[in-house]
Design an enzyme around this catalytic site. Structure first.
Site, PDB file in Angstrom:
ATOM      1  N   ASN B  19       0.784  -1.238   0.000  1.00 22.90           N
ATOM      2  CA  ASN B  19       0.000   0.000   0.000  1.00 22.90           C
ATOM      3  C   ASN B  19       0.816   1.288   0.000  1.00 22.90           C
ATOM      4  O   ASN B  19       0.636   2.113  -0.863  1.00 22.90           O
ATOM      5  CB  ASN B  19      -0.984   0.059   1.174  1.00 22.90           C
ATOM      6  CG  ASN B  19      -2.124  -0.902   0.978  1.00 22.90           C
ATOM      7  OD1 ASN B  19      -2.358  -1.349  -0.139  1.00 22.90           O
ATOM      8  ND2 ASN B  19      -2.821  -1.214   2.037  1.00 22.90           N
ATOM      9  N   TYR B  20       1.706   1.480   0.957  1.00 25.61           N
ATOM     10  CA  TYR B  20       2.302   2.811   1.077  1.00 25.61           C
ATOM     11  C   TYR B  20       3.834   2.838   0.991  1.00 25.61           C
ATOM     12  O   TYR B  20       4.418   3.887   0.847  1.00 25.61           O
ATOM     13  CB  TYR B  20       1.891   3.454   2.400  1.00 25.61           C
ATOM     14  CG  TYR B  20       0.438   3.277   2.732  1.00 25.61           C
ATOM     15  CD1 TYR B  20      -0.540   3.778   1.880  1.00 25.61           C
ATOM     16  CD2 TYR B  20       0.056   2.590   3.868  1.00 25.61           C
ATOM     17  CE1 TYR B  20      -1.881   3.583   2.164  1.00 25.61           C
ATOM     18  CE2 TYR B  20      -1.290   2.406   4.160  1.00 25.61           C
ATOM     19  CZ  TYR B  20      -2.252   2.894   3.311  1.00 25.61           C
ATOM     20  OH  TYR B  20      -3.554   2.707   3.589  1.00 25.61           O
ATOM     21  N   ASP B  22       6.493   0.921  -0.997  1.00 27.18           N
ATOM     22  CA  ASP B  22       7.200   1.019  -2.276  1.00 27.18           C
ATOM     23  C   ASP B  22       6.751   2.253  -3.049  1.00 27.18           C
ATOM     24  O   ASP B  22       7.582   2.987  -3.590  1.00 27.18           O
ATOM     25  CB  ASP B  22       6.938  -0.228  -3.127  1.00 27.18           C
ATOM     26  CG  ASP B  22       7.384  -1.500  -2.421  1.00 27.18           C
ATOM     27  OD1 ASP B  22       7.754  -1.419  -1.253  1.00 27.18           O
ATOM     28  OD2 ASP B  22       7.358  -2.557  -3.060  1.00 27.18           O
ATOM     29  N   TYR B 203       3.309  -2.724  11.809  1.00 24.54           N
ATOM     30  CA  TYR B 203       2.654  -3.990  11.503  1.00 24.54           C
ATOM     31  C   TYR B 203       2.032  -4.484  12.816  1.00 24.54           C
ATOM     32  O   TYR B 203       2.105  -3.806  13.840  1.00 24.54           O
ATOM     33  CB  TYR B 203       3.682  -5.000  10.972  1.00 24.54           C
ATOM     34  CG  TYR B 203       4.492  -4.483   9.806  1.00 24.54           C
ATOM     35  CD1 TYR B 203       3.891  -4.248   8.571  1.00 24.54           C
ATOM     36  CD2 TYR B 203       5.850  -4.202   9.948  1.00 24.54           C
ATOM     37  CE1 TYR B 203       4.638  -3.764   7.510  1.00 24.54           C
ATOM     38  CE2 TYR B 203       6.598  -3.719   8.883  1.00 24.54           C
ATOM     39  CZ  TYR B 203       5.986  -3.489   7.669  1.00 24.54           C
ATOM     40  OH  TYR B 203       6.722  -2.995   6.623  1.00 24.54           O
ATOM     41  N   GLN B 266       1.805  12.888   1.470  1.00 27.80           N
ATOM     42  CA  GLN B 266       3.114  12.688   2.084  1.00 27.80           C
ATOM     43  C   GLN B 266       3.558  13.895   2.902  1.00 27.80           C
ATOM     44  O   GLN B 266       4.175  13.752   3.956  1.00 27.80           O
ATOM     45  CB  GLN B 266       4.145  12.352   1.001  1.00 27.80           C
ATOM     46  CG  GLN B 266       3.899  10.966   0.411  1.00 27.80           C
ATOM     47  CD  GLN B 266       4.957  10.573  -0.580  1.00 27.80           C
ATOM     48  OE1 GLN B 266       5.333  11.372  -1.430  1.00 27.80           O
ATOM     49  NE2 GLN B 266       5.415   9.337  -0.518  1.00 27.80           N
ATOM     50  N   GLY B 283       8.665  -0.453   7.980  1.00 25.53           N
ATOM     51  CA  GLY B 283       9.131  -0.593   6.604  1.00 25.53           C
ATOM     52  C   GLY B 283      10.277   0.339   6.277  1.00 25.53           C
ATOM     53  O   GLY B 283      11.243   0.437   7.026  1.00 25.53           O
ATOM     54  N   GLU B 284      10.163   1.052   5.136  1.00 23.66           N
ATOM     55  CA  GLU B 284      11.270   1.885   4.675  1.00 23.66           C
ATOM     56  C   GLU B 284      10.916   3.367   4.599  1.00 23.66           C
ATOM     57  O   GLU B 284      11.642   4.213   5.128  1.00 23.66           O
ATOM     58  CB  GLU B 284      11.740   1.398   3.301  1.00 23.66           C
ATOM     59  CG  GLU B 284      12.899   2.222   2.759  1.00 23.66           C
ATOM     60  CD  GLU B 284      13.583   1.588   1.564  1.00 23.66           C
ATOM     61  OE1 GLU B 284      13.620   0.351   1.489  1.00 23.66           O
ATOM     62  OE2 GLU B 284      14.072   2.346   0.703  1.00 23.66           O
ATOM     63  N   ASP B 285       9.789   3.688   3.955  1.00 23.88           N
ATOM     64  CA  ASP B 285       9.514   5.111   3.725  1.00 23.88           C
ATOM     65  C   ASP B 285       9.269   5.860   5.031  1.00 23.88           C
ATOM     66  O   ASP B 285       9.906   6.881   5.308  1.00 23.88           O
ATOM     67  CB  ASP B 285       8.304   5.255   2.794  1.00 23.88           C
ATOM     68  CG  ASP B 285       8.061   6.711   2.427  1.00 23.88           C
ATOM     69  OD1 ASP B 285       9.009   7.363   1.968  1.00 23.88           O
ATOM     70  OD2 ASP B 285       6.937   7.199   2.625  1.00 23.88           O
TER      71      ASP B 285
END
Lengths: 186, 389
Positions: B19-20, B22, B203, B266, B283-285
């Site tokens: 969803n958000y 990648d 998560y 964003q 995650g990453e972002d």
């Protein structure tokens, strides 16, 4: 066809119209469980080497070249000498053994596969598993018997790898030559 | 050499996975390349509906649309829009490019035409091996050359996405004390200046229930700001999962108020991170944006097989903490590890230690962005990398 993840040192793969012998592989994990395989390759036509990276699932052509079961005989710098069942000797350049050289020891009995390209011995593939003596490791620090706690160890031949905490100096251990991982005490 | 129709645009392909994440990274990169480098960027996305969550003006049914200088194209199967090779072709996070694209660049290569610089933009990791893999070629059977581009925290990696004006904008925002107004704008009520405000984008983990119990029974008023999503699966004790949920709803338990956040773009999410006392990100972002927010944070890393994610977590924490006071670093690291392992009771004293050290952690967090970026951000390094290719 093999995936990059399945390629092992000693394999010969076809890329960009040239045969390349795989000298070294190093698998790491990127995000979301994806494998990344870094390889050191030697171009058999141009005698040049390169480092390259693949996704673990990238497919590549594994060239089937002539192979012979051989045993390691001796080292004559810079050549490793292998011998087949009929006592024919084949010289393989140390460079071409890549990571496999770490598991070559005097007196080893494991059958290796020597690969030939245009009549010349170009690489050696080790068995998937080898058994080697641990020549040095620190005593167990935590008394862990689960096998999950790891520590460094040096094996016969000089290579170092992570082994379970319960392994002692002098133990014989099984090693996966594809991943260079400790499997179990032999 | 044949004549060719090569144009100088960049193409970025993104397959939306969760969803958000990648899409968040690729959208930020595409915007920055367009705005700061004047590049014509096509962002090909397979799931426009998910993209719409972070770009509300996006029409999921429109195959081509432009926002902030980026041409957003729907990546459908088979590819119904024409792909023309440009200067650069990026497959984000090892996504498989459409066969139509591969066919076109292969034909161009075979015809002797110029082909795009083909890059696989990888996931962010702080592990040592990244330096050794960044920029390496990936030889293809077709003869084409792809290169792996690894984001990272050192000058031997591909850098970190950070817009040129971001840190100054964030500093101005934080100095101007706009946070309470911003919470009101988001439809959140009852937040006072001295309350502890925590954003949560994680998560599922059992740690959340233990922390919420702890916060509800504490002396300090805590506000937990949560978007409707996966984190709520771990808050069933506090929010009935069967009931209809809507942004702006508030659920009070003792000293804990859980607020449901509206989705924001964003920029709005950045402001949220800048405004909270602690950010829990995943995650990453959001992980990277939490670092640019210069606030203490907990990173819920994407779980991997055989707990490999803990190795990635440790690698980052070692970098992040290398000049942090040992007692503060130890508590912060243990809190992050515990949260990622789903610890419950054991996590509570660690939380208390981290909150006690909040000022020291904040001071450290304010210094960290300059150190992490090194000499240049990801877009700057990427543009230079392409020039050198």
């Amino acid at each position: 066809m093999k995936t990059a993840h399945e390629i092992r040192p000693g394999n010969v793969i076809m890329l960009d119209g040239s045969p390349w012998v795989v000298q070294k592989t190093e698998t790491t994990r990127s995000g979301r469980n994806a494998a990344i395989v870094k390889m050191k390759l030697k171009n058999l036509l141009q005698d040049s080497s390169t480092e390259t990276t693949f996704k673990g699932e990238d497919k590549m052509e594994d060239i089937i070249l002539d192979r012979l079961d051989c045993t390691y005989s001796y080292f004559a710098d810079p050549m490793y000498v292998f011998m087949d069942a009929e006592y024919n000797q084949y010289d393989v350049e140390a460079d071409n053994l890549g990571d496999a050289a770490a598991y070559i020891v005097d007196g080893m009995e494991e059958q290796c596969q020597v690969t030939f390209y245009e009549g010349k011995a170009i690489s050696v593939e080790l068995p998937t598993t080898v058994v080697r003596e641990v020549t040095y490791t620190e005593p167990s620090a935590r008394g862990d018997t689960s096998g999950k706690v790891m520590k460094p160890a040096t094996i016969a031949g000089g290579a170092t790898l992570s082994v379970a905490d319960f392994v002692k100096t002098g133990d014989m251990i099984e090693i996966d030559t594809r991943t260079h991982e400790f499997k179990k005490r032999a | 050499m044949h004549n060719h129709t090569h144009t100088p645009h960049w193409d970025i392909f993104c397959a939306v996975v969760d969803n958000y994440g990648d899409i968040g990274v690729t959208w930020r990169l595409a915007k920055q390349l367009a705005k700061e480098y004047g590049l014509a960027v096509n962002l090909w996305v397979d799931d426009l509906a998910s993209f719409g969550h972070i770009l509300p003006a996006l029409d999921p049914k429109c195959p081509t649309q432009t926002f902030e200088g980026v041409c957003i194209k729907h990546w459908d199967l088979p590819l119904s829009q024409d792909y023309q090779p440009g200067e650069v072709l990026i497959e984000a996070f090892a996504c498989e490019l459409p066969p139509e694209v591969l066919c076109k660049i292969t034909k161009a290569h075979q015809a002797g035409d110029k082909v795009p610089v083909w890059l696989n933009l990888e996931y962010l990791s702080a592990e040592d091996w990244v330096e050794g893999c960044h920029g390496l070629p990936s030889l293809q059977r077709s003869g084409l050359k792809k290169q792996f581009y690894f984001p990272g925290f050192t000058d031997k990696t591909g850098g970190l996405i950070c817009e040129s004006d971001l840190l100054a904008t964030r500093q101005r925002w934080q100095e101007s004390e706009q946070r309470l107004n911003y919470f009101t704008q988001l439809g959140l009520s009852g937040i006072a200046a001295d309350d502890t405000v925590i954003s949560l984008f994680s998560y599922e983990t059992a740690s959340l229930e233990a922390l919420c119990q702890h916060w509800s029974q504490g002396k300090q008023q805590v506000h937990l700001l949560v978007p409707i999503g996966r984190s709520l699966n771990s808050l069933a004790t506090f929010i009935d999962p069967q009931q209809d949920l809507a942004p702006g709803q508030r659920f009070c338990h003792g000293k804990l108020a859980i607020h449901l956040l509206p989705m924001t773009d964003q920029q709005g999410y950045d402001r949220l991170l800048w405004s909270c006392d602690v950010n829990i990100v995943r995650g990453e972002d959001s992980f990277l944006r939490a670092q640019w927010a210069a606030k203490p944070f907990i990173w819920h890393i994407y779980p991997q097989e055989e707990d490999y994610h803990l190795i990635k977590l440790e690698a980052f924490m070692a970098l992040y903490c290398h000049n942090l006071a040992p007692e503060v670093a130890d508590a912060w690291k243990a809190l992050n590890i515990g949260f990622n392992q789903g610890s419950q009771e054991a996590l509570l004293p660690l939380w208390q230690q981290v909150i006690t050290a909040h000022a020291a952690l904040t001071q450290h967090a304010q210094k960290w962005p300059d150190e992490a970026i090194n000499d240049a951000d990801l877009a700057t390094r990427l543009v230079q990398f392409v020039k050198n290719s």
